[in-house]
Design a protein around this motif. Sequence first.
Motif, PDB file in Angstrom:
ATOM      1  N   TRP A 162       0.828  -1.379   0.224  1.00 42.73           N
ATOM      2  CA  TRP A 162       0.122   0.182   0.479  1.00 42.73           C
ATOM      3  C   TRP A 162       0.384   1.639   0.137  1.00 42.73           C
ATOM      4  N   ALA A 163       1.664   1.325  -0.059  1.00 41.34           N
ATOM      5  CA  ALA A 163       3.015   2.025   0.768  1.00 41.34           C
ATOM      6  C   ALA A 163       2.745   3.787  -0.883  1.00 41.34           C
ATOM      7  N   ASP A 235     -10.542   6.284  10.110  1.00 39.13           N
ATOM      8  CA  ASP A 235     -10.032   5.918  10.068  1.00 39.13           C
ATOM      9  C   ASP A 235      -8.874   4.937   9.397  1.00 39.13           C
ATOM     10  N   TRP A 236      -8.174   4.537   9.104  1.00 41.08           N
ATOM     11  CA  TRP A 236      -7.436   3.904   7.968  1.00 41.08           C
ATOM     12  C   TRP A 236      -6.264   3.295   7.824  1.00 41.08           C
ATOM     13  N   ASN A 237      -5.935   2.744   8.491  1.00 39.56           N
ATOM     14  CA  ASN A 237      -4.377   2.222   9.485  1.00 39.56           C
ATOM     15  C   ASN A 237      -4.498   0.931   8.326  1.00 39.56           C
ATOM     16  N   LEU A 238      -3.097   0.796   8.426  1.00 38.86           N
ATOM     17  CA  LEU A 238      -2.094  -0.540   7.609  1.00 38.86           C
ATOM     18  C   LEU A 238      -1.099  -0.253   8.638  1.00 38.86           C
ATOM     19  N   PHE A 239      -0.950  -2.131   7.875  1.00 42.84           N
ATOM     20  CA  PHE A 239      -0.756  -2.727   8.761  1.00 42.84           C
ATOM     21  C   PHE A 239       1.207  -3.981   8.437  1.00 42.84           C
ATOM     22  N   TYR A 240       1.733  -4.079   9.062  1.00 46.59           N
ATOM     23  CA  TYR A 240       2.202  -5.673   9.058  1.00 46.59           C
ATOM     24  C   TYR A 240       1.871  -6.287   9.544  1.00 46.59           C
ATOM     25  N   HIS A 241       2.068  -7.447   8.905  1.00 44.88           N
ATOM     26  CA  HIS A 241       1.634  -9.378   9.316  1.00 44.88           C
ATOM     27  C   HIS A 241       2.300  -9.125  10.664  1.00 44.88           C
ATOM     28  N   CYS A 242       3.064  -8.702  11.156  1.00 42.60           N
ATOM     29  CA  CYS A 242       3.931  -9.114  12.450  1.00 42.60           C
ATOM     30  C   CYS A 242       3.328  -8.170  13.688  1.00 42.60           C
ATOM     31  N   ASP A 243       2.969  -7.209  12.880  1.00 46.98           N
ATOM     32  CA  ASP A 243       2.028  -6.627  13.879  1.00 46.98           C
ATOM     33  C   ASP A 243       0.810  -7.182  14.725  1.00 46.98           C
ATOM     34  N   VAL A 244      -0.775  -7.077  13.694  1.00 43.71           N
ATOM     35  CA  VAL A 244      -1.253  -7.138  13.214  1.00 43.71           C
ATOM     36  C   VAL A 244      -1.368  -9.371  14.464  1.00 43.71           C
ATOM     37  N   VAL A 295       6.062 -10.509  -2.283  1.00 41.28           N
ATOM     38  CA  VAL A 295       5.116 -10.775  -3.390  1.00 41.28           C
ATOM     39  C   VAL A 295       4.800  -9.351  -3.344  1.00 41.28           C
ATOM     40  N   ASN A 296       5.236  -8.237  -2.529  1.00 42.11           N
ATOM     41  CA  ASN A 296       4.391  -6.639  -1.983  1.00 42.11           C
ATOM     42  C   ASN A 296       3.309  -6.888  -1.864  1.00 42.11           C
ATOM     43  N   GLN A 297       3.107  -7.867  -0.980  1.00 43.47           N
ATOM     44  CA  GLN A 297       1.493  -7.705  -0.642  1.00 43.47           C
ATOM     45  C   GLN A 297       0.543  -6.516  -0.315  1.00 43.47           C
ATOM     46  N   GLN A 298      -0.679  -6.064  -0.309  1.00 43.53           N
ATOM     47  CA  GLN A 298      -1.407  -4.834  -0.350  1.00 43.53           C
ATOM     48  C   GLN A 298      -2.261  -6.088   0.284  1.00 43.53           C
ATOM     49  N   PHE A 299      -2.823  -6.259   0.355  1.00 44.40           N
ATOM     50  CA  PHE A 299      -4.487  -6.772   1.873  1.00 44.40           C
ATOM     51  C   PHE A 299      -4.180  -7.905   1.747  1.00 44.40           C
ATOM     52  N   ALA A 486      -8.310  -1.312  -3.754  1.00 46.50           N
ATOM     53  CA  ALA A 486      -9.857  -2.045  -3.839  1.00 46.50           C
ATOM     54  C   ALA A 486      -9.159  -3.303  -2.327  1.00 46.50           C
ATOM     55  N   ARG A 487      -8.560  -2.737  -1.709  1.00 49.12           N
ATOM     56  CA  ARG A 487      -8.454  -2.946  -0.738  1.00 49.12           C
ATOM     57  C   ARG A 487      -7.791  -3.785  -0.435  1.00 49.12           C
ATOM     58  N   GLY A 488      -6.977  -4.470  -1.524  1.00 50.49           N
ATOM     59  CA  GLY A 488      -5.915  -5.428  -2.030  1.00 50.49           C
ATOM     60  C   GLY A 488      -4.542  -4.947  -2.495  1.00 50.49           C
ATOM     61  N   LYS A 489      -4.045  -5.402  -3.315  1.00 49.92           N
ATOM     62  CA  LYS A 489      -2.465  -5.627  -3.567  1.00 49.92           C
ATOM     63  C   LYS A 489      -2.582  -4.473  -5.068  1.00 49.92           C
ATOM     64  N   PRO A 490      -1.358  -3.635  -4.820  1.00 46.61           N
ATOM     65  CA  PRO A 490      -0.900  -3.236  -5.778  1.00 46.61           C
ATOM     66  C   PRO A 490      -1.446  -3.713  -7.787  1.00 46.61           C
ATOM     67  N   GLY A 491      -2.269  -3.039  -8.587  1.00 50.56           N
ATOM     68  CA  GLY A 491      -2.501  -3.550  -9.992  1.00 50.56           C
ATOM     69  C   GLY A 491      -3.724  -4.501  -9.232  1.00 50.56           C
TER      70      GLY A 491
END
Length: 527
Positions: A162-163, A235-244, A295-299, A486-491
């Motif tokens: 998402w960056a 509210d709109w929050n981006l996470f790293y998996h390790c934080d979740v 994989v440049n994950q976004q969602f 749409a709350r998925g990966k880029p592209g």
Amino acid sequence: MSDWTSGYVAELEYAQGVYREMAPSLMRLNLLMQRADASALSGQPPSTPLRYAELGCGHGLTATMIAASHPGAEIHATDFNPAHVAGARKLAAQANLKNIQFYEHSFAEFLAADLPMFDVVALHGVYSWISEENRALIRDFLYAKLKPGGLCYISYNVLPGWAPAMPMRKLMIELGEGNKAQPMAARINGALDFIGQMQKANAGYFKANPQAATRLEGMAKHSRNYLAHEYMNRDWNLFYHCDVARELAGAKLTFAASAHAGDHVDIVNLTVDQQQLLASVTDPAVRETVRDFMVNQQFRRDIFAKGLLRLSGQEQVQALANTRFALTVPRSSLALKAGFPVGEVNLQADVYEPVADALAEKPKSIAELLAAEPLKAMGYQKILQALLILTSSGQAAPALDDKAAREAKPHCDRLNAVLDRAGAHLRRHRLSGQPGHRLGRAGGPLQPAHAAGAQTGPEGSGGFRLAYPHRAEPAHPEGWQDAGNARGKPGRTEGPRGRLHRQDPAAAGLSRHRLRKLFSFISLRRS
């Protein structure tokens, strides 16, 4: 009275959608792929049914379909928006579904309600779009209401994917705040128009982020309901998996598996070098985070367990061998192309067509496929891998056994009849209303892969030939076109909250054919 929305968009209703990763049969498959115990999905028959809760259920379509396809289960679903709950209750009542209950509750109210302990708690497209206070309430609910051995399905936006788009979302919010007197749709249109002018003026942001222009173009095509709920919440929050993973550990939860079937096939997600590097990371949460970078994950769509139990290798193989699969598209529509992070994938006809031929007759278990010619010669691993890829691309799915399908049929028939009658109202949301097209897929069939540069996968790769294995940008794992994240990966084209193409795919799944396909009722196929 305080603002009941807590900063969440309520002016425009949430787009309707069905999210098949929440289906118990798909959860079970994904858990088994990681040798995780999935017995919670069966409840404790005959005395205790499967008890399933959904937090933030929106219009309740997924919960209603689960109730119809699992008539012995108890489904409890809540949403804070009264319009969503009223519509969901009406749908369930019209289908005469007695095993589902909808609540117009906040997370705090749902936590305080007189509810049973649950085997499954699911929240799709919620965690990234609410406040820390509400996330804490969700964790409290999981701590208090999820049984030992129970499962949590959760989806959320992640970095690093998402960056590049974060600045655009910030600008959308600020431009919208400056026009609060206007309706939400007008504020969105104004923000998009202004950002489009920035692009035309060759703003440095767009020069440095080529993906941004593609995303902006996709955003303009989305429904304003989708854009409002994806981009305009307070509210709109981006996470790293390790934080979740660390946050959910406070509710005694442990990461068990990805809820996306394609993620379990490394060859279509990671190069050999990436696989080797990833294998050197021993901490599970860090390993998943590193994989997101690969994989440049976004969602993400994840399954966590409260008291994770692992199966032995023998138990895993036995459970998978007994899992039945059904073809979810007409045999003639089978697509032998798919997009994955490694590039566009050509599925070898000599592997995938015999599997599809066998499943076109009727749902079959892996053990049954292995006993049939010409599949016997392929072996267990190749057939399993092919089934995972077909499931990932929406062309196959785990199926109920015959007894469960017979029990569910009258309930599904009633719901299908209601959805058919509502078709004129729901069709406006459809991306593809043609039988055999995957729910939420933009345009139906996959775009053809170019033959130039195609490479044959390594021995035992499951019949893949990779086209463009070194693409600069990862393709959407499920072949959807770009729709502005749409709350998925880029592209990718996942819809808000990671929904299957968040452009309101919703009712795309609300036809008789879609319900069968989504929950694998191939045995109920219309003649």
